[in-house]
Design a protein around this motif. Sequence first.
Motif, PDB file in Angstrom:
ATOM      1  N   ARG A  94      40.079  50.973  27.473  1.00 34.04           N
ATOM      2  CA  ARG A  94      40.893  50.015  28.199  1.00 34.04           C
ATOM      3  C   ARG A  94      40.323  49.747  29.587  1.00 34.04           C
ATOM      4  NH1 ARG A  94      47.142  50.757  27.872  1.00 34.04           N
ATOM      5  NH2 ARG A  94      46.649  52.681  28.923  1.00 34.04           N
ATOM      6  N   ILE A  95      39.780  50.780  30.209  1.00 29.33           N
ATOM      7  CA  ILE A  95      39.406  50.638  31.609  1.00 29.33           C
ATOM      8  C   ILE A  95      38.044  49.966  31.782  1.00 29.33           C
ATOM      9  CG2 ILE A  95      38.755  51.970  33.658  1.00 29.33           C
ATOM     10  CD1 ILE A  95      41.115  53.800  33.021  1.00 29.33           C
ATOM     11  N   LEU A  96      37.090  50.267  30.903  1.00 26.91           N
ATOM     12  CA  LEU A  96      35.755  49.711  31.121  1.00 26.91           C
ATOM     13  C   LEU A  96      35.757  48.194  31.290  1.00 26.91           C
ATOM     14  CD1 LEU A  96      33.293  51.886  29.026  1.00 26.91           C
ATOM     15  CD2 LEU A  96      34.048  52.130  31.390  1.00 26.91           C
ATOM     16  N   PRO A  97      36.434  47.434  30.422  1.00 26.74           N
ATOM     17  CA  PRO A  97      36.380  45.981  30.615  1.00 26.74           C
ATOM     18  C   PRO A  97      37.334  45.463  31.691  1.00 26.74           C
ATOM     19  CG  PRO A  97      37.614  46.501  28.623  1.00 26.74           C
ATOM     20  CD  PRO A  97      37.139  47.808  29.186  1.00 26.74           C
ATOM     21  N   MET A  98      38.114  46.349  32.262  1.00 28.95           N
ATOM     22  CA  MET A  98      39.160  45.920  33.199  1.00 28.95           C
ATOM     23  C   MET A  98      38.587  45.524  34.545  1.00 28.95           C
ATOM     24  SD  MET A  98      42.379  48.372  33.526  1.00 28.95           S
ATOM     25  CE  MET A  98      43.969  47.912  32.998  1.00 28.95           C
ATOM     26  N   SER A  99      39.407  44.846  35.312  1.00 29.21           N
ATOM     27  CA  SER A  99      39.052  44.624  36.707  1.00 29.21           C
ATOM     28  C   SER A  99      39.547  45.828  37.499  1.00 29.21           C
ATOM     29  CB  SER A  99      39.689  43.340  37.224  1.00 29.21           C
ATOM     30  OG  SER A  99      41.070  43.536  37.431  1.00 29.21           O
ATOM     31  N   ILE A 100      38.835  46.130  38.571  1.00 26.38           N
ATOM     32  CA  ILE A 100      39.245  47.250  39.413  1.00 26.38           C
ATOM     33  C   ILE A 100      40.617  46.947  40.038  1.00 26.38           C
ATOM     34  CG2 ILE A 100      37.942  46.413  41.428  1.00 26.38           C
ATOM     35  CD1 ILE A 100      38.481  50.097  40.449  1.00 26.38           C
ATOM     36  N   ALA A 101      40.897  45.663  40.249  1.00 26.26           N
ATOM     37  CA  ALA A 101      42.203  45.297  40.815  1.00 26.26           C
ATOM     38  C   ALA A 101      43.325  45.672  39.845  1.00 26.26           C
ATOM     39  CB  ALA A 101      42.246  43.801  41.130  1.00 26.26           C
ATOM     40  N   ASP A 102      43.141  45.327  38.565  1.00 23.12           N
ATOM     41  CA  ASP A 102      44.175  45.678  37.584  1.00 23.12           C
ATOM     42  C   ASP A 102      44.317  47.194  37.482  1.00 23.12           C
ATOM     43  OD1 ASP A 102      44.918  43.136  36.988  1.00 23.12           O
ATOM     44  OD2 ASP A 102      43.778  42.984  35.115  1.00 23.12           O
ATOM     45  N   LEU A 103      43.198  47.891  37.508  1.00 17.64           N
ATOM     46  CA  LEU A 103      43.247  49.350  37.408  1.00 17.64           C
ATOM     47  C   LEU A 103      44.001  49.942  38.600  1.00 17.64           C
ATOM     48  CD1 LEU A 103      42.307  52.031  36.083  1.00 17.64           C
ATOM     49  CD2 LEU A 103      40.303  51.929  37.565  1.00 17.64           C
ATOM     50  N   LEU A 104      43.646  49.519  39.793  1.00 18.87           N
ATOM     51  CA  LEU A 104      44.276  50.107  40.982  1.00 18.87           C
ATOM     52  C   LEU A 104      45.738  49.682  41.099  1.00 18.87           C
ATOM     53  CD1 LEU A 104      41.285  49.743  43.471  1.00 18.87           C
ATOM     54  CD2 LEU A 104      42.113  51.842  42.377  1.00 18.87           C
ATOM     55  N   ASP A 105      46.016  48.432  40.675  1.00 17.60           N
ATOM     56  CA  ASP A 105      47.420  47.987  40.708  1.00 17.60           C
ATOM     57  C   ASP A 105      48.290  48.841  39.783  1.00 17.60           C
ATOM     58  OD1 ASP A 105      47.060  46.063  42.611  1.00 17.60           O
ATOM     59  OD2 ASP A 105      46.800  44.411  41.186  1.00 17.60           O
ATOM     60  N   ASP A 106      47.676  49.339  38.719  1.00 12.68           N
ATOM     61  CA  ASP A 106      48.423  50.222  37.827  1.00 12.68           C
ATOM     62  C   ASP A 106      48.813  51.530  38.516  1.00 12.68           C
ATOM     63  OD1 ASP A 106      48.494  48.636  35.631  1.00 12.68           O
ATOM     64  OD2 ASP A 106      46.881  49.650  34.539  1.00 12.68           O
ATOM     65  N   TRP A 107      48.016  51.922  39.489  1.00 14.47           N
ATOM     66  CA  TRP A 107      48.206  53.247  40.082  1.00 14.47           C
ATOM     67  C   TRP A 107      48.862  53.227  41.457  1.00 14.47           C
ATOM     68  CZ3 TRP A 107      47.217  58.015  37.965  1.00 14.47           C
ATOM     69  CH2 TRP A 107      46.502  58.027  36.743  1.00 14.47           C
ATOM     70  N   PHE A 108      48.460  52.288  42.294  1.00 13.91           N
ATOM     71  CA  PHE A 108      48.804  52.391  43.712  1.00 13.91           C
ATOM     72  C   PHE A 108      49.499  51.155  44.246  1.00 13.91           C
ATOM     73  CE2 PHE A 108      44.800  54.950  43.236  1.00 13.91           C
ATOM     74  CZ  PHE A 108      45.416  56.196  43.319  1.00 13.91           C
ATOM     75  N   GLU A 109      50.144  51.341  45.392  1.00 24.94           N
ATOM     76  CA  GLU A 109      50.807  50.209  46.041  1.00 24.94           C
ATOM     77  C   GLU A 109      50.172  49.864  47.388  1.00 24.94           C
ATOM     78  OE1 GLU A 109      54.826  51.667  46.510  1.00 24.94           O
ATOM     79  OE2 GLU A 109      54.298  52.746  48.337  1.00 24.94           O
ATOM     80  N   SER A 110      49.487  50.815  48.020  1.00 21.56           N
ATOM     81  CA  SER A 110      48.968  50.567  49.367  1.00 21.56           C
ATOM     82  C   SER A 110      47.747  49.661  49.323  1.00 21.56           C
ATOM     83  CB  SER A 110      48.588  51.892  50.029  1.00 21.56           C
ATOM     84  OG  SER A 110      47.609  51.661  51.019  1.00 21.56           O
ATOM     85  N   ASP A 111      47.830  48.536  50.037  1.00 20.76           N
ATOM     86  CA  ASP A 111      46.697  47.615  50.115  1.00 20.76           C
ATOM     87  C   ASP A 111      45.464  48.298  50.676  1.00 20.76           C
ATOM     88  OD1 ASP A 111      47.913  45.471  48.988  1.00 20.76           O
ATOM     89  OD2 ASP A 111      48.627  44.639  50.889  1.00 20.76           O
ATOM     90  N   LEU A 112      45.705  49.102  51.689  1.00 17.82           N
ATOM     91  CA  LEU A 112      44.581  49.729  52.387  1.00 17.82           C
ATOM     92  C   LEU A 112      43.823  50.659  51.438  1.00 17.82           C
ATOM     93  CD1 LEU A 112      43.429  49.749  55.253  1.00 17.82           C
ATOM     94  CD2 LEU A 112      44.735  51.833  55.673  1.00 17.82           C
ATOM     95  N   LEU A 113      44.570  51.471  50.718  1.00 18.55           N
ATOM     96  CA  LEU A 113      43.940  52.404  49.781  1.00 18.55           C
ATOM     97  C   LEU A 113      43.228  51.627  48.668  1.00 18.55           C
ATOM     98  CD1 LEU A 113      43.485  55.291  48.805  1.00 18.55           C
ATOM     99  CD2 LEU A 113      45.668  55.157  47.589  1.00 18.55           C
ATOM    100  N   LYS A 114      43.904  50.607  48.149  1.00 13.44           N
ATOM    101  CA  LYS A 114      43.319  49.843  47.056  1.00 13.44           C
ATOM    102  C   LYS A 114      42.063  49.091  47.524  1.00 13.44           C
ATOM    103  CE  LYS A 114      47.309  47.968  45.685  1.00 13.44           C
ATOM    104  NZ  LYS A 114      48.247  47.173  44.857  1.00 13.44           N
ATOM    105  N   GLY A 115      42.102  48.620  48.767  1.00 20.00           N
ATOM    106  CA  GLY A 115      40.922  47.935  49.313  1.00 20.00           C
ATOM    107  C   GLY A 115      39.740  48.887  49.417  1.00 20.00           C
ATOM    108  N   ALA A 116      40.015  50.083  49.972  1.00 19.50           N
ATOM    109  CA  ALA A 116      38.934  51.050  50.184  1.00 19.50           C
ATOM    110  C   ALA A 116      38.342  51.513  48.858  1.00 19.50           C
ATOM    111  CB  ALA A 116      39.461  52.246  50.975  1.00 19.50           C
TER     112      ALA A 116
END
Lengths: 534, 445, 398
Positions: free
Chosen positions: B152-174
């Motif tokens: 599931r993760i390999l073809p995913m976008s990193i944005a979709d992956l991180l959105d699944d896990w986190f809410e902080s923009d700063l953390l997701k950006g980094a």
Amino acid sequence: MASGHYDAIVIGGGHNGLIAAAYLARAGKRVVVLERRPRVGGAAVTEEIFPGFKFSMFSYVVSLLRPEIIRDLSLPRHGLHILPLESTVTPMENGDYLAGWGDHDETRRELYRHSPRDADAYDEYGRLMHFMAQAVKPILSMVPPDPTSFALGDLRALLGLGRHFRGLGSERLHALVKLMTMSSADFLDEWFETDVLKATKAASGIIGTFLGPRSPGTAYVLLHHYMGELDGVFRAWGFAKGGTGAVSEAIASAARELGAEIRCEASVARVLVRGGRVRGVVLDTGDELAAPVVLSSLDPRRTFLELLEPAQLPADLVADIRRFKFRGSSGKVNLALDALPSFTCMPGIGRQHRGAFSISPSLDYVERAYDDAKYGEFSRRPYMDIVFPSVIDPGMAPPGKHVMSIFVQYAPYHLNGGWNDARREAFGDAVIDTVETFAPGLKQRILHRQVLTPADIERITGLSEGNIFAGELALHQLFFLRPAPGWAKFTTPVPGYYQCGSGTHPGGGIMGASGRLGALAVLKNGGGGGREAG
Amino acid sequence: MTAALVIGASVNGLVAAHYLARRGRPVTVLEPRADSDPTLETGWVPPVLARELGLRHLEIALPDPWLTAPPLALFRDIATSAEAIRRISPADAARWPDFCARMHRLAGVLERLYLRPPPDLETRALGELFGLAALGLHVRRLGKQALIDLARILPMSIADLLDDWFESDLLKGALGALGVWHLKQGPRGGGTAFNFLHHHVGSAPGVFRPARSNLRQVLEATPGVTLRRGVGRCRILAEGGQTRGVLLEPSGETVAASLVVSSADPRATLRDVAGELDPEFLRAAGNIKARNVVARGTVRLDRPAGYAALCHAPSLDYLEKAYDAVKYGRDSDAPYVEAYRANGHLDVHIQYVAAGDPAAVQRRVAEILAVAPSQVGVDMPADGEHLYHGEFTLDQILFMRPVPGWSRYRTPVRGLYLCGPGTHPGGGIAGAAGRNAAREILKDG
Amino acid sequence: MSLRTTPFHPRTAPLSEGHAWRRWAGYVVASAYDLSHEREYHAIRNAAALFDVSPLYKYMVTGVDAGRLLDRVVTRDIAKAKIGQVLYTPWCDAEGKQIDDGTISVLDERTYRMTSADPNLRWLHLNAAALDVAIEDVSERTAALSLQGPNARAILETAAERDLRGLKYFRLTAAAIRGIPVTLSRTGYTGDLGYEIWVDAGSALPLWDALIATGAAYGITPAGILALDVARIEAGLLLIEVDYVSSRHALIESQKSSPLELGLGWTVAADKARYNGQAALHAERARGPAWQFVGLSVNWDSLEQLYADVGLPPRLPTTAWRTSVPVYAEGTRRQIGYATSGGWSPLLKQYMALAHLESPFASPGTRVAMEITVEHHRRQAAAHVSALPFFNPERKRA
């Protein structure tokens, strides 16, 4: 119990629900379809929105309706008549155009005008895509094996799949990997230099997705068109006489003839689970219908999270379905016209109106349309696919008058500030204003207009977030991952409860494969017992 | 034994050279440039290299905190990072340990794939099939969840992956920045989750930036191979389907050899021998995507920086917007910038830059790093010169890298091999391609 | 928005009595001008027939590496060709399977004109990597006529006011016809004495008029594809997509053929610089090709008997057919190949066909049987393998 006894209940009278019911009835099951709206069809409906003007309100072309379904249900006898869409004309911003016609020589000549090399490449590209479509096609009709399972059947299916792909030969296997992983823009860049050609082809790869032509994962949708060609004799791709509602009607007619009962204005509130298995459904009215088997053709969110209680499902499935992406991205504008509009690039009224107009003048144009949506706005200058069904099928409008169907992308479901009447009309205005730049004078010819946003699509058809494919067709939501790992074989954790909608493999478009495979899964499990048993 | 020429004193070139030399082959490394490059090598150093080549004085540097994105700092210790994250999002902090464990496990699958030639899916050879089966079993042993995650993760976008896990923009950006590292893709592009995992291979759990090492300098100092610097452009000679040697330009000297191993960009290497190649192969090679969107910067500092590694990518949208510009051939007005403390200066990574105005980029970097524009030097990206000799997109990895079907370091020209980051497993993994290539060459005898 | 017409169309259209047109490479050309093609056929062998062959694809390849590019592509050795020479040659993919066939005219050491049946612009570009060469598609700019038959030379000598006896088979020369600059090549698709005339599209009509005016005294006859098709079978000349499938269009491996299997072994240079398919072709030559492309002569008595059995006189295909017909080993049901073109030769009085046969059955004289449908029933007519061409007059090369 307020009602008679059934072997199976199908929730939702869209094409997949009807197909599932038809296949079950064909196998001798007593089956009833429960449709919330006053008519069957779901998103494949023809409605006379304005007096005398009929519209394929949502879905407007038949895409890849599986030939085995056409055959098994004798759909032509039940009124299915698919007419060819002959051409695609893409107006360019410099006043020129790119046209693809039904005739090979003519298309080649047109491409040659833009790029002699592309004219050569087009044939070779077509041949590769033909091979790719051939490679992928068997997958559309198979139940996805679970690669995490050690069950013998799964292992055998996986091995068979491995053999199938290895049998392709390296050149085609690599091309397939590229198609599955690349962006349509990058894939097309390997073949062509004409921007407008790439834009028009790429545009077909973004339909129904929340992706742009430069987003990886859009290339494989390029295949769809070629799959339609493989089924050329069945004309599984085209425009249905009487609109797409006629497809639903034909399936419903076949289902009825086979003995299925179809009830409209019967909205299901929830699925009845007792003693660890499905027992029937409860209608909004509070009435209960009993059956040992229930199939939901609704999208995964409704199938799992609304018709059941989360407590009835494993936690990881609930999490997976919550994570399942819908993100509707398309809208529709339906116009009743006094007369056909003339396009500046190809003035006058002519055979070009028997085909589609694609508003995709350049890759950057389509990509910018996506940029707007990425940040929560509808495209100021959207990608559009325009057809005039009344030209192909005069019965769709009063004599001399016409209907115009505009498929529009992007209109994000999650619009900044949300959708309301004012935003809907602003969206409609953006669409009309953009078309007007390519076909001046259109506005004066409009008698009526209907604008449908993803929010409207959700409200009317029930498709969550207005996603026309009942869930994004992205690589991580396909095959054994659709709708959730472990639950891609049309079953659910509740014994007797099945899925048969587009949110399952292979999903998308008026293909019908999900409905058929869902019904076959029920029959394979001996679901519901036969009529004799009942 | 046939003498070998290795083109390029890059990490992969040197690793290949040393592996060949260890088996008794006379090896000469030809390096176009005259001076040794003092910069550190970025990327995981597989421990097997140091062991097998007996490397001494290898230093692998990873700062702690490994990334600062004010007010957030991320540490090698997972609990310490979680503590830091808690100040901006308690929910994210709670998920951090689990996220780190999951990503580490997935990167472990890739790691196993990286220290050998890519799996050959079409093989009929028994040994290969056993290898494939072993790999399959290994992956399945990781358990159902890992397998599903991988698919599931390999073809995913990193944005979709991180959105699944986190809410902080700063953390997701980094974190998201690592997913687009050296890619002409934004964080919403499919496959960026893979790029993220790729760069996590070999890292400690919870560390999402590659380490830096003196591997190249150590290899240069290791005896066993002849190193000729400043030879200029190396043009590969081939005739009748066989490698003949290398012509040095501009000197005109010809070095004859029937075995040439190139760590240069595969496209450049193959262009030299175009006359020996089938048109379809050339077409495939010409289709390698290597769009460079990264400018390199140096900042001279008056006083030491208060951080070891600073990331400026405040949100996924910020990254995405930075990418939007380059889609249309413009430099980003608000680029993603990452700065690393080096001896008295900062090494700066600036993405996305097309090829616009260096002065404007310089100004933007100065603003972001709060220094004077005059302190900033910028190297704009040269067209087609990609650090990894090919982007890390799903269509350009494993058996698709560098050219589909030619992923095993060989070329259609006998005696010509590739060993650079353009081959499997690519850049960001120091020396793995060189080692894999040398082992394949030795197999051919 | 319709099919293209050639630059000669204003002249050819009024000649078409039966409005019988067919498609050729996106153009319309005459099938036959008369209601029957018979007179046109006999003009080829008896006087002179004039064909509009403008739909051929034509490419100018120029530059220092022009010869090298073509040598990479085709199987014949371009480096050995002389200026003024025309080479007929096939070209192949990497596996040695034939993509197309055509001619290469050596105009000077840096200028070549390639003609082909299929588009090849992209293929040439793909092969031109790292070469200093320009490739231009001049298909639309260049019109072409083919003048074929025993009187062809006399007509051209009169029209061009020069002696053409020195222009040998597969050689070309620049000339002027009534002041119109043309290139004359002694080539054709009929296996007869004949020439092809290459001219700027703008001068097409005056050229046509000049040739018709001059040729009238020599029996010049505009002729269509139907007549040409009979002549080219007599001459044993291949037609792409009829006698073989381009490897570029083949959907499965077995549809592809190599030049060695198509009777073009003579075009596969034994010793030249690397070209596409070289290794595969050398290997195939060493082991011997599995198939051969041969002529078949249908046994008259057998044919007559098959028809006599149902009470009919023999029916003969007066126009050439282009379907695939099974060929069997004599007296068995074992299929050993298939014929792809065939017809009655009015000149040789012979039912001939072009066929692909498994190599063991391909030597001249081998007796085989070809399927023939007699009154709705499939029968086997006795036939034997013939050397190609069926018709090979001295004047072709003299």
